[in-house]
Design an enzyme around this catalytic site. Structure first.
Site, short mmCIF file in Angstrom:
data_model
loop_
_atom_site.label_atom_id
_atom_site.label_comp_id
_atom_site.label_asym_id
_atom_site.label_seq_id
_atom_site.Cartn_x
_atom_site.Cartn_y
_atom_site.Cartn_z
N ASP A 185 9.02 23.06 78.03
CA ASP A 185 8.75 22.10 76.99
C ASP A 185 9.88 21.79 76.05
O ASP A 185 9.76 21.22 74.80
CB ASP A 185 7.56 22.30 76.12
CG ASP A 185 7.53 23.54 75.52
OD1 ASP A 185 8.43 24.41 75.48
OD2 ASP A 185 6.71 23.80 74.35
N ASP B 233 -2.15 1.56 114.37
CA ASP B 233 -1.79 1.94 113.02
C ASP B 233 -2.73 1.45 112.18
O ASP B 233 -2.91 2.39 111.07
CB ASP B 233 -0.42 1.38 112.95
CG ASP B 233 0.57 1.94 113.62
OD1 ASP B 233 0.63 3.33 113.70
OD2 ASP B 233 1.71 1.32 113.87
N ASP C 224 15.11 23.65 78.14
CA ASP C 224 14.49 23.59 79.46
C ASP C 224 14.64 22.39 80.56
O ASP C 224 14.63 22.35 81.51
CB ASP C 224 13.07 23.49 79.42
CG ASP C 224 12.36 24.68 78.85
OD1 ASP C 224 12.76 25.88 79.11
OD2 ASP C 224 11.52 24.86 77.93
N ASP D 276 9.10 28.68 80.99
CA ASP D 276 9.27 29.17 79.72
C ASP D 276 7.87 29.56 79.11
O ASP D 276 6.86 29.08 79.49
CB ASP D 276 9.79 28.25 78.75
CG ASP D 276 10.45 28.59 77.47
OD1 ASP D 276 10.52 29.77 77.39
OD2 ASP D 276 10.70 27.89 76.55
N ASN E 168 3.70 9.31 125.21
CA ASN E 168 3.94 8.09 125.59
C ASN E 168 5.56 7.94 126.10
O ASN E 168 5.58 7.15 127.13
CB ASN E 168 3.95 7.21 124.63
CG ASN E 168 2.22 7.08 124.23
OD1 ASN E 168 1.64 7.39 124.97
ND2 ASN E 168 1.86 6.38 123.20
N ASN F 92 -0.32 -1.00 119.30
CA ASN F 92 0.37 -0.30 118.15
C ASN F 92 -0.36 -0.55 116.84
O ASN F 92 -0.42 0.27 116.00
CB ASN F 92 1.87 -0.57 118.27
CG ASN F 92 2.60 0.35 117.39
OD1 ASN F 92 2.43 1.62 117.58
ND2 ASN F 92 3.42 -0.26 116.33
#
Length: 846
Positions: free
Chosen positions: A589, A686, A593, A335, A657, A682
């Site tokens: 605003d 990670d 809207d 707007d 894998n 793992n």
């Protein structure tokens, strides 16, 4: 008894009626309802309250974060691990899930702790006539047929029809987007004028009285009002945005692939090794290794980091997933009033009849505005605020106040020459009609200049004067004749100072701007011109309502301005743009809207917005600088980029894998890696990637919107997964040749190779440039990956190694493995360059 269907009748059916017809239809009168009748109507039709979305308890909000598909997959894996006795495995996965869910909950909970804002836009007390007496009551106790009294400053508590008014101006910009106050009166309108802006005898809930007085009858209350309809639409469930849809699709792909391979590995292993328990434990460990359990936490940390960066710049992120969606946004709908413009009327032109700037025109305009004491309006204030004029030599003689029939007002002033000046200012058509020469016959150019300014989007007033003898002290409207038109003054709600630069920056970043407003198209065109938005086409509200859905989908791509749009019209356009495969941001605003803020992929509100708009938005700009939008997009793209790094890295290693483990189970006489070794691998892998959110992002990457594309992700997986498998098989061959009768050494060797390749490949995949030479990682990512690999390579040579079933390897074997790792990384780099050339058309999608 009042007709029960009357509450569902359209407002225009009331707008066309005379007062007597209104009273009959609503079974009321100028004396208002008696208290007993009002109470009865409240029982039948309900109180004047807005039913917004129920507030969820914090615990329910926390639990709702577990609905993420990837989180559900990880919880299933964790549960199976606990059931099979793999408590370390289960605890690790469960801990990652809990950490990521807590991150999401806490960030969003903090951003949504404001009190109920929806009801703040409604007046709490109203002045009403009940039983012939004027009383003050709570707005919640208003009902259909009540007679309300309005004065300057009052908020409108429900939809009302004006019965009588005097000099009434209403600020309804929050509902319609109009910058200028709307003139309102009691005159019935013609049938068909259903647009809010054209309903000149209707007062809408949530608007406010700027000046004047009025007597009005209540037509609709609560959820039957325009404000109430908007509130009801906001109470519906949130729609998914681009990022959450992408995560959902990726999660489903991951789930399908993991389930297939894990079941296949379990049955093959059980069949060949004849040990079901060992096969089950190994399969569960593989499932953990293949599932990107850190992805939710990586996303949460990355988005939380982006949120903190944005908060330092004055941006509140209410919904974390809106940050990467912000980065994917390729169309921004906005707007104009209060977002692109300052929401303050300013004088911008004062010209004579030839179109040249004239101090004479301004001086007389200033005298008129300075001495008038009638209706206070923003245009008079804009004239006075523009610059000061010395009026000490003038004295006010009289004034002829503004009224809606004449649409002009005059001030008579005297100076030290004893002359009187009648200065008239008002609607050009009306003022020109009082001038000496008819502009349509003698001076058509005078009217052309007004039309030219109007077509440029200015609000124009004409200024005319007349010198009078000083024989009179009291003047009437009949004295407004034989005036001399001296020029025009033009007003505009100007763009914000930083709007031009911000819009240009957004367009440079690949974001198209579309203006959707309740205001007229001329003003919208003017603002677009001021802020540098290229206009491809214009669509008006009444034209939209004549389009089919398919016609709108085709037409919306080639339009820039959508003018005279209702909230429903705006929402329809937002949904059409989304259906055309765009990621849509909406910035607004006003009350009007709010539905669009909710429907868009990312809703953006600003500091001066009404509270209901802030409530509906995902992101709130706490400062008026529109450059925050561009900054937010950059943070969104960085967040998206770092999330994709983890995903791409996981795809290149985990998918590979799967084939590697499958081949090992079939061809090796022993397990390629023990379950506990898989878990350690793992875990180290990670942990080393937890610093991805801190990584640098190439400047080229953030120049364009980036979006999820499952085709691209699958292509990436099918190219880089097999490369990872190929080097795993190379390692198998080398290690089996050396340690065919030593499973511990083989498992140690593949542990080292697997850890190094899948951990260090992030440095190749994190950029499309040559790593370390053209693009450098963050120091934290570099440190964490090197540390993770170093720890993994040191463990077999410590006392801890025996616990995990490792065997120390000779230096020459370590050098062989290091060579394989280095060759793998070089191969991935070469494949990366070829891959991005081959799939160049998909680059905007990752």
């Amino acid at each position: 008894m009042l007709d029960a269907q009357i509450v569902n009748q359209k407002l225009e059916s009331f707008a066309t009626l005379q007062n007597s017809e209104l009273f009959t239809k609503l079974e009321t009168s100028e004396k208002g309802l008696i208290q007993a009748e009002a109470e009865t109507r409240i029982k039948i039709y309900g109180r004047n309250v807005i039913k917004d979305r129920p507030k969820l308890h914090a615990l329910i909000q926390f639990i709702s974060n577990f609905k993420n598909p990837l989180v559900i997959i990880l919880l299933v894996v964790s549960t199976i691990s606990f059931v099979t006795g793999e408590t370390v495995n289960g605890s690790l996965v469960a801990g990652m899930v809990l950490m990521s869910v807590t991150f999401n909950f806490w960030q969003e909970y903090k951003a949504n702790t404001e009190t109920d804002k929806l009801k703040a836009g409604i007046a709490s007390i109203s002045s009403v006539i009940r039983g012939g007496s004027r009383v003050e009551i709570s707005t919640s106790e208003l009902c259909l047929g009540d007679i309300l009294v309005f004065n300057a400053g009052d908020l409108v508590p429900g939809e009302c029809r004006i019965l009588s008014s005097k000099d009434l101006y209403i600020n309804q910009s929050a509902l319609t987007g109009e910058s200028f106050p709307a003139e309102k009166h009691a005159t019935p309108i013609k049938i068909g004028d259903s647009e809010i802006a054209k309903m000149t005898n209707i007062l809408f809930q949530g608007t406010s009285v700027i000046s004047g007085t009025a007597l009005a009858v209540v037509l609709k209350t609560g959820t039957k009002t325009e404000f109430g309809k908007i509130a009801e639409s906001l109470a519906q469930n949130d729609s998914e945005n681009e990022f959450t849809k992408g995560i959902g699709n990726f999660s489903m792909l991951t789930m399908k692939v993991v389930i297939f391979f894990v079941l296949f590995i379990f049955f093959v292993n059980a069949l060949l090794k004849q040990n079901i328990i060992e096969a089950l434990m190994f399969s569960v460990a593989v499932a953990v290794g293949l599932t990107p359990e850190f992805l939710p936490m990586i996303m949460s940390v990355t988005m939380a980091k982006g949120s903190m960066m944005m908060s330092k710049k004055g941006v509140i992120v209410k919904k974390l997933s809106a940050i990467p969606t912000f980065g994917s946004m390729d169309i921004l709908c906005t707007d104009k009033t209060g977002t692109l413009t300052q929401d303050k009327i300013r004088l911008v032109k004062y010209i004579d009849t030839r179109g040249e700037y004239s101090e004479k025109v301004f001086s007389f305009s200033y005298l008129n505005s300075y001495f008038q004491t009638g209706i206070s309006n923003p245009m008079d204030q804009a004239v006075i605020d523009f610059k000061k004029v010395d009026v000490s030599s003038y004295s006010k003689i009289d004034e002829i106040p503004f009224d809606f029939n004449r649409k002009r007002m005059s001030v008579i002033v005297g100076d030290n020459t004893n002359s009187h000046y009648l200065i008239t200012k008002g609607a050009p058509e009306e003022v020109l009609g009082c001038c000496k020469l008819s502009p349509t016959e003698d001076h058509p150019g005078l009217l052309d200049k007004y039309l030219e300014l109007s077509n440029e989007g200015y609000r124009v007033l004409a200024v005319a004067t007349k010198i009078l003898p000083n024989t009179k002290k009291v003047y009437e409207a009949e004295d407004e004749y034989d005036l001399e038109l001296i020029g025009y003054i033009a007003f505009l709600d100007p763009p914000k100072e930083d709007a031009l630069d911000a819009i240009n920056k957004l367009e440079e970043m690949g974001i198209e701007i579309k203006i959707i407003t309740g205001d007229n198209e001329l003003v919208a065109k003017r603002i677009c011109k001021e802020v540098g938005v290229n206009i491809k086409g214009v669509l008006l509200g009444h034209e939209l309502r004549g389009l089919t859905h398919e016609e709108l989908l085709h037409k919306v791509e080639n339009l820039t301005i959508f003018a005279r749009f209702s909230p429903d019209d705006k929402n329809r356009v937002i949904k059409a743009i989304k259906e055309n495969k765009h990621v849509v941001g909406y910035m607004g605003d006003g009350i009007n809207d709010s539905p669009s803020l909710k429907s868009a992929d990312v809703g953006i509100s600003v500091s001066n917005s009404v509270d209901v708009a802030k409530e509906s938005a995902d992101i709130v700009l706490t400062r008026k600088s529109l450059h925050l939008l561009a900054d937010g997009v950059v943070e969104g793209r960085k967040t998206y980029a770092n999330t994709m790094k983890y995903i791409m890295m996981g795809l290149s290693s985990n998918f590979g894998n799967m084939f590697s483990v499958l081949g090992a189970v079939i061809f090796l006489p022993f397990l390629p890696m023990l379950p506990i070794q898989i878990l350690l691998n793992n875990f180290l892998y990670d942990i080393s990637q937890i610093t991805i959110p801190t990584d640098n992002v190439d400047s080229e990457y953030i120049k364009k919107p980036r979006r999820w594309n499952m085709k691209f992700i699958r292509n990436f997986m099918f190219v880089f997964g097999p490369i990872s498998s190929l080097y795993d098989y190379v390692s198998y061959f080398a290690l089996y040749t050396l340690f065919s009768s030593q499973p511990g050494n083989f498992q140690t060797g593949w542990f080292l190779e697997s850890l190094a390749t899948q951990t260090l490949v992030i440095h190749v995949i994190r950029t499309r440039k040559i790593p370390f030479i053209q693009s450098r990682p963050s120091k934290f990512l570099l440190l964490s990956t090197l540390t993770g690999v170093s720890i993994g390579w040191l463990i077999p040579h410590t006392k801890l190694g025996a616990f995990f079933g490792f065997s120390p390897l000779q230096p020459q074997v370590l050098l062989l493995i290091a060579g394989i790792v280095l060759t793998y990384l070089i191969t991935v780099e070469l494949a990366k360059q070829l891959f991005f050339r081959r799939f160049k058309e998909q680059l905007n999608y990752n």
